[in-house]
Each structure stands twice: as structure tokens, then as C-alpha cells.
Design a protein around this motif. Structure first.
Motif, PDB file in Angstrom:
ATOM      1  N   GLY A 127      20.998  -7.427 -17.292  1.00  0.00           N
ATOM      2  CA  GLY A 127      20.618  -6.341 -16.406  1.00  0.00           C
ATOM      3  C   GLY A 127      19.177  -5.880 -16.558  1.00  0.00           C
ATOM      4  N   PRO A 128      18.841  -4.799 -15.864  1.00  0.00           N
ATOM      5  CA  PRO A 128      17.446  -4.335 -15.775  1.00  0.00           C
ATOM      6  C   PRO A 128      16.977  -3.556 -16.996  1.00  0.00           C
ATOM      7  CG  PRO A 128      18.863  -2.908 -14.509  1.00  0.00           C
ATOM      8  CD  PRO A 128      19.743  -4.020 -15.005  1.00  0.00           C
ATOM      9  N   THR A 129      15.660  -3.451 -17.105  1.00  0.00           N
ATOM     10  CA  THR A 129      14.994  -2.641 -18.124  1.00  0.00           C
ATOM     11  C   THR A 129      13.873  -1.869 -17.453  1.00  0.00           C
ATOM     12  OG1 THR A 129      15.431  -4.314 -19.840  1.00  0.00           O
ATOM     13  CG2 THR A 129      13.739  -2.668 -20.332  1.00  0.00           C
ATOM     14  N   LEU A 130      13.640  -0.656 -17.910  1.00  0.00           N
ATOM     15  CA  LEU A 130      12.512   0.150 -17.443  1.00  0.00           C
ATOM     16  C   LEU A 130      11.491   0.236 -18.565  1.00  0.00           C
ATOM     17  CD1 LEU A 130      11.137   2.076 -15.387  1.00  0.00           C
ATOM     18  CD2 LEU A 130      12.423   3.948 -16.452  1.00  0.00           C
ATOM     19  N   ILE A 131      10.294  -0.291 -18.321  1.00  0.00           N
ATOM     20  CA  ILE A 131       9.213  -0.269 -19.315  1.00  0.00           C
ATOM     21  C   ILE A 131       8.107   0.654 -18.819  1.00  0.00           C
ATOM     22  CG2 ILE A 131       7.460  -1.633 -20.528  1.00  0.00           C
ATOM     23  CD1 ILE A 131       9.267  -4.084 -20.144  1.00  0.00           C
ATOM     24  N   GLU A 132       7.685   1.558 -19.681  1.00  0.00           N
ATOM     25  CA  GLU A 132       6.531   2.412 -19.403  1.00  0.00           C
ATOM     26  C   GLU A 132       5.394   1.980 -20.323  1.00  0.00           C
ATOM     27  OE1 GLU A 132       5.125   7.131 -19.702  1.00  0.00           O
ATOM     28  OE2 GLU A 132       6.879   6.403 -20.815  1.00  0.00           O
ATOM     29  N   ALA A 133       4.291   1.548 -19.749  1.00  0.00           N
ATOM     30  CA  ALA A 133       3.136   1.100 -20.520  1.00  0.00           C
ATOM     31  C   ALA A 133       2.010   2.117 -20.376  1.00  0.00           C
ATOM     32  CB  ALA A 133       2.675  -0.282 -20.040  1.00  0.00           C
ATOM     33  N   ASN A 176       1.550   3.498 -16.622  1.00  0.00           N
ATOM     34  CA  ASN A 176       1.211   4.921 -16.690  1.00  0.00           C
ATOM     35  C   ASN A 176      -0.251   5.054 -17.088  1.00  0.00           C
ATOM     36  OD1 ASN A 176       0.903   7.639 -17.120  1.00  0.00           O
ATOM     37  ND2 ASN A 176       2.661   7.870 -18.470  1.00  0.00           N
ATOM     38  N   ASN A 177      -1.123   5.113 -16.074  1.00  0.00           N
ATOM     39  CA  ASN A 177      -2.553   5.253 -16.346  1.00  0.00           C
ATOM     40  C   ASN A 177      -2.990   6.721 -16.320  1.00  0.00           C
ATOM     41  OD1 ASN A 177      -2.762   5.914 -13.606  1.00  0.00           O
ATOM     42  ND2 ASN A 177      -3.481   3.862 -13.019  1.00  0.00           N
ATOM     43  N   GLN A 178      -2.000   7.602 -16.515  1.00  0.00           N
ATOM     44  CA  GLN A 178      -2.206   9.034 -16.726  1.00  0.00           C
ATOM     45  C   GLN A 178      -2.395   9.848 -15.448  1.00  0.00           C
ATOM     46  OE1 GLN A 178      -1.686   9.547 -20.024  1.00  0.00           O
ATOM     47  NE2 GLN A 178      -1.673   7.308 -20.131  1.00  0.00           N
ATOM     48  N   TYR A 179      -2.711   9.191 -14.336  1.00  0.00           N
ATOM     49  CA  TYR A 179      -2.978   9.942 -13.108  1.00  0.00           C
ATOM     50  C   TYR A 179      -2.349   9.267 -11.896  1.00  0.00           C
ATOM     51  CZ  TYR A 179      -6.433  12.514 -15.819  1.00  0.00           C
ATOM     52  OH  TYR A 179      -7.051  13.291 -16.771  1.00  0.00           O
ATOM     53  N   GLY A 180      -1.645  10.044 -11.097  1.00  0.00           N
ATOM     54  CA  GLY A 180      -1.191   9.608  -9.796  1.00  0.00           C
ATOM     55  C   GLY A 180      -2.199  10.113  -8.777  1.00  0.00           C
ATOM     56  N   CYS A 213       8.659  -5.973 -11.513  1.00  0.00           N
ATOM     57  CA  CYS A 213       8.184  -5.036 -10.496  1.00  0.00           C
ATOM     58  C   CYS A 213       7.191  -4.055 -11.098  1.00  0.00           C
ATOM     59  CB  CYS A 213       9.363  -4.282  -9.894  1.00  0.00           C
ATOM     60  SG  CYS A 213       8.898  -3.025  -8.684  1.00  0.00           S
ATOM     61  N   TYR A 214       5.947  -4.139 -10.682  1.00  0.00           N
ATOM     62  CA  TYR A 214       4.915  -3.217 -11.147  1.00  0.00           C
ATOM     63  C   TYR A 214       4.906  -1.955 -10.290  1.00  0.00           C
ATOM     64  CZ  TYR A 214       2.561  -6.646 -14.189  1.00  0.00           C
ATOM     65  OH  TYR A 214       2.249  -7.530 -15.191  1.00  0.00           O
ATOM     66  N   ALA A 215       4.616  -0.828 -10.918  1.00  0.00           N
ATOM     67  CA  ALA A 215       4.449   0.431 -10.199  1.00  0.00           C
ATOM     68  C   ALA A 215       3.625   1.377 -11.052  1.00  0.00           C
ATOM     69  CB  ALA A 215       5.799   1.060  -9.862  1.00  0.00           C
ATOM     70  N   GLY A 216       3.041   2.378 -10.423  1.00  0.00           N
ATOM     71  CA  GLY A 216       2.280   3.380 -11.156  1.00  0.00           C
ATOM     72  C   GLY A 216       3.150   4.554 -11.551  1.00  0.00           C
ATOM     73  N   GLY A 233       0.792  -1.217   0.000  1.00  0.00           N
ATOM     74  CA  GLY A 233       0.000   0.000   0.000  1.00  0.00           C
ATOM     75  C   GLY A 233       0.827   1.271   0.000  1.00  0.00           C
ATOM     76  N   ILE A 234       2.147   1.147   0.150  1.00  0.00           N
ATOM     77  CA  ILE A 234       3.026   2.315   0.162  1.00  0.00           C
ATOM     78  C   ILE A 234       3.515   2.578  -1.256  1.00  0.00           C
ATOM     79  CG2 ILE A 234       5.155   3.292   1.078  1.00  0.00           C
ATOM     80  CD1 ILE A 234       4.825   1.418   3.488  1.00  0.00           C
ATOM     81  N   VAL A 235       3.253   3.763  -1.758  1.00  0.00           N
ATOM     82  CA  VAL A 235       3.635   4.094  -3.131  1.00  0.00           C
ATOM     83  C   VAL A 235       5.151   4.056  -3.282  1.00  0.00           C
ATOM     84  CG1 VAL A 235       3.624   5.903  -4.888  1.00  0.00           C
ATOM     85  CG2 VAL A 235       1.582   5.505  -3.494  1.00  0.00           C
ATOM     86  N   GLY A 236       5.623   3.279  -4.241  1.00  0.00           N
ATOM     87  CA  GLY A 236       7.045   3.178  -4.523  1.00  0.00           C
ATOM     88  C   GLY A 236       7.787   2.171  -3.676  1.00  0.00           C
ATOM     89  N   ALA A 237       7.113   1.505  -2.757  1.00  0.00           N
ATOM     90  CA  ALA A 237       7.798   0.578  -1.856  1.00  0.00           C
ATOM     91  C   ALA A 237       8.300  -0.665  -2.568  1.00  0.00           C
ATOM     92  CB  ALA A 237       6.876   0.179  -0.710  1.00  0.00           C
ATOM     93  N   GLY A 238       7.695  -1.000  -3.696  1.00  0.00           N
ATOM     94  CA  GLY A 238       8.084  -2.222  -4.391  1.00  0.00           C
ATOM     95  C   GLY A 238       9.431  -2.154  -5.081  1.00  0.00           C
ATOM     96  N   PHE A 239       9.909  -0.953  -5.411  1.00  0.00           N
ATOM     97  CA  PHE A 239      11.165  -0.827  -6.158  1.00  0.00           C
ATOM     98  C   PHE A 239      12.346  -1.463  -5.423  1.00  0.00           C
ATOM     99  CE2 PHE A 239       8.904   3.092  -7.827  1.00  0.00           C
ATOM    100  CZ  PHE A 239       8.629   2.553  -9.073  1.00  0.00           C
TER     101      PHE A 239
END
Length: 332
Positions: free
Chosen positions: A237-243, A181-185, A149-152, A122-128
Motif C-alpha cells: 500500500g501507499p506511504t506519505l513522505i514529507e521531505a 515541504n519547502n516551507q512556503y505555499g 506523486c510529487y506535491a508541495g 499547473g493546478i495545485v493538488g491535481a496530481g494526487f
């Protein structure tokens, strides 16, 4: 800095018919828990991912069972796509002892280690950083596991995002950071919160690959995630994907949606719904008939209604259960 070059295998081809069923399972699950909430049968709040089913199925749905996911407060789709038992999810939502967390976690804390679901937060960004830690564990133990790792979009402005990506880059960890990226935080447009065109551009700061994709295109999601996962699995290594996607409902059940127009919502729902898009493709190409899809939808609704009815008779946690699962068990 020299980066290890790896040969990435061809992207996994997703079964579109099975994927459509899984996307409908996610949507129907969420519609049903919304009905339960409105009827006063659920406690707390919940965050619906209706409209974002392609990011769940095209992402978590293509992983190996041994791979891990880390999820967010908007987690139901990710959990179902990774294989978490749906009856147990209903039970958790209804506070039953048969739930994934024995009825003590609720909507935002579903976890299922048996299928590689490391849990939601429930903490925003805690999953990173959690994902980075799990990926480091896989690297140190020499397994071929990868963490998705999913995040908004709003979470990318948290310090944990930058710290985790920096470490993941330095140590070339087997992790894929997937931004929905569902357009709104919450109630703020992401366009007002950042001064860049693409959130994936932030990958450049850490020397890793950044990609922006259509998050409502199941094939685009599964192909991109599959390639990033295989690269990570082979030491790349890692990749950053923005959907890019869109949530049809509010941020949570208390959201009155005063910050976006009805026209904007209508455009996304009518012209860019991931389920409608996939159905249209399958029907157009003769893979499935409209009648068969509607029968599938009806069958899922009946199956889930039966699950909810059976869950309601399950026992609830006892007072003594408050003292369990507080600390890890085992010898000091």
C-alpha cells in the motif's frame, strides 16, 4: 482493519557520483532557463526548484523506467531525474515543435511517457487523484509498477489530497505520495496554514505510514523512497513522505520574496544546500576531488549551452497544430 504485511527489500543504494552530476544538471538547466527568461526568450512563467535537487534525484532518480511519476508546476528537476530528454525540455520551454509537448505545453506541462513521466500540472493538488488512478491501473493490470506523486506543502490543504489518500488507503494502491515541504505555499508559511508539527502526521487519518525526512539529504531521500516504493510494489500500500527542503528562488518569476528574510534565505543556501552537502561529503571521503567536480560543472554548462543554441533553430508549431492533441485518437 487488517493490512497486508510485506517484506520490504533493502533500500536501493544510490550512486552518489552519478547523483551529484544529475543534481548539477538540474541546477544548471534552471539557471539557464532563468537567463533565457530574463532575456525575454521564454513566454509565460516558470517555477524554479533550485535548492530542491535532492528530492528529485533521490526520489524519481531511483525508480525503474517502467515506474511512473506525477509532477507539479515546479517540475523541471523531477522530469530530468526521471530521464526526460533535456534537449526536448529546452525546446518545450522555447516553444519549439521538437519539445516534449511540441512546444504547446511550456514549463508547467512537461510530460514524457517513454520514461514514465505522466506529466506535470499547473493546478495545485491535481496530481494526487491522477496518481491514484495510475496506481489503480497498475493494480488492476497486475503489473509491478509504482507511482511516485510529487506535491508541495500547500497542496496538502486541498480536498484532492484527502480524497486521494483515502482511496489509496482503502484499495492499498501502489503509490507513494511525496511532499516537498519547502516551507512556503506561494507566499504563505506552512506554519501559518496548518495546526500540526509534521505534515506526515496526516497519514494517520488514513491508516497509512507517514514519514518526515531531511529533504536535502540525498541518501535519506533515496533510502526512504526506495523502501516505500518496494513496499508498494509488493502489495503493502501507499506511504506519505514529507521531505523538508527549501527553494532558493521565489514561488515564480513574479515573486518579489517580500515574505521571508534575507537571513533565512542565506542560512538555507549556505548551510543546507543539497549540492554543497553532497560535494562536501564526497570530497571529505576521497570519492571525488574538488577540481574534478568543477570540471564536471563546466562540462555540463558547455553541453547545455550547445543544446540551447541548437534548439533555437528548431521550427515552431504551425497554426494548424492548435487543433492536434485536443482529443484522444482512435476508434470510438
Amino acid at each position: 482493519m487488517n493490512k497486508k504485511m510485506v517484506n520490504v527489500q533493502q533500500a536501493k543504494v544510490i550512486d552518489k557520483r552519478q547523483a551529484l552530476r544529475k543534481m548539477w544538471e538540474i541546477r544548471i538547466f534552471e539557471e539557464m532557463i532563468q537567463e533565457l527568461f530574463d532575456a525575454g526568450e521564454l513566454y509565460g512563467t516558470m517555477h524554479l526548484c533550485i535548492g530542491q535537487e535532492a528530492t528529485a534525484v533521490g526520489g524519481a532518480g531511483i525508480l525503474k523506467k517502467s515506474d511512473w511519476i506525477v509532477s507539479t508546476h515546479r517540475n523541471h528537476g523531477h522530469c530530468i531525474a526521471k530521464g526526460t530528454d533535456i534537449r526536448s525540455m529546452f525546446a518545450e520551454m522555447l516553444g519549439k515543435k521538437t519539445g516534449t509537448n511540441e512546444g504547446k505545453g511550456g514549463s508547467m506541462h512537461i510530460a514524457d511517457l517513454n520514461v514514465g513521466n505522466l506529466g506535470s500540472n499547473g493546478i495545485v493538488g491535481a496530481g494526487f487523484p491522477i496518481a491514484a488512478g495510475a496506481a489503480l491501473s497498475a493494480q488492476m493490470q497486475g503489473t509491478d509498477q509504482v507511482v511516485l506523486c510529487y506535491a508541495g506543502d500547500g497542496a496538502t490543504n486541498e480536498g484532492s489530497f484527502h480524497e486521494a489518500l483515502n482511496l489509496a488507503s482503502i484499495w492499498q494502491l501502489p503509490v507513494v505520495y511525496f511532499i516537498e515541504n519547502n516551507q512556503y505555499g506561494m507566499s504563505s508559511s506552512i506554519e501559518q496554514m496548518v495546526n500540526i508539527d509534521k505534515l506526515s502526521d496526516r497519514a494517520k487519518s488514513y491508516g497509512i505510514e507517514g514519514i518526515t525526512i531531511d529533504g536535502n539529504d540525498l541518501v535519506a531521500v533515496s533510502k526512504t523512497v526506495s523502501q516505500a516504493v518496494e513496499k508498494a510494489r509488493n502489495g503493502g500500500g501507499p506511504t506519505l513522505i514529507e521531505a523538508l527542503t527549501y527553494r532558493h528562488k521565489g514561488h515564480s518569476k513574479s515573486d518579489k520574496l517580500m515574505y521571508r528574510s534575507e537571513e533565512e534565505c542565506r542560512q538555507w543556501q549556505e548551510n543546507n544546500d543539497p549540492i554543497i552537502r553532497l560535494e562536501s561529503e564526497l570530497i571529505k571521503n576521497g570519492v571525488q576531488q574538488e577540481a574534478d567536480i568543477r570540471q564536471m560543472e563546466f562540462t555540463i554548462r558547455k553541453e547545455f549551452a550547445d543544446l540551447v543554441a541548437s534548439v533555437k533553430s528548431d521550427s515552431e508549431p504551425e497554426i494548424e497544430d492548435l487543433l492536434t492533441h485536443v482529443y484522444a485518437e482512435g476508434e470510438a
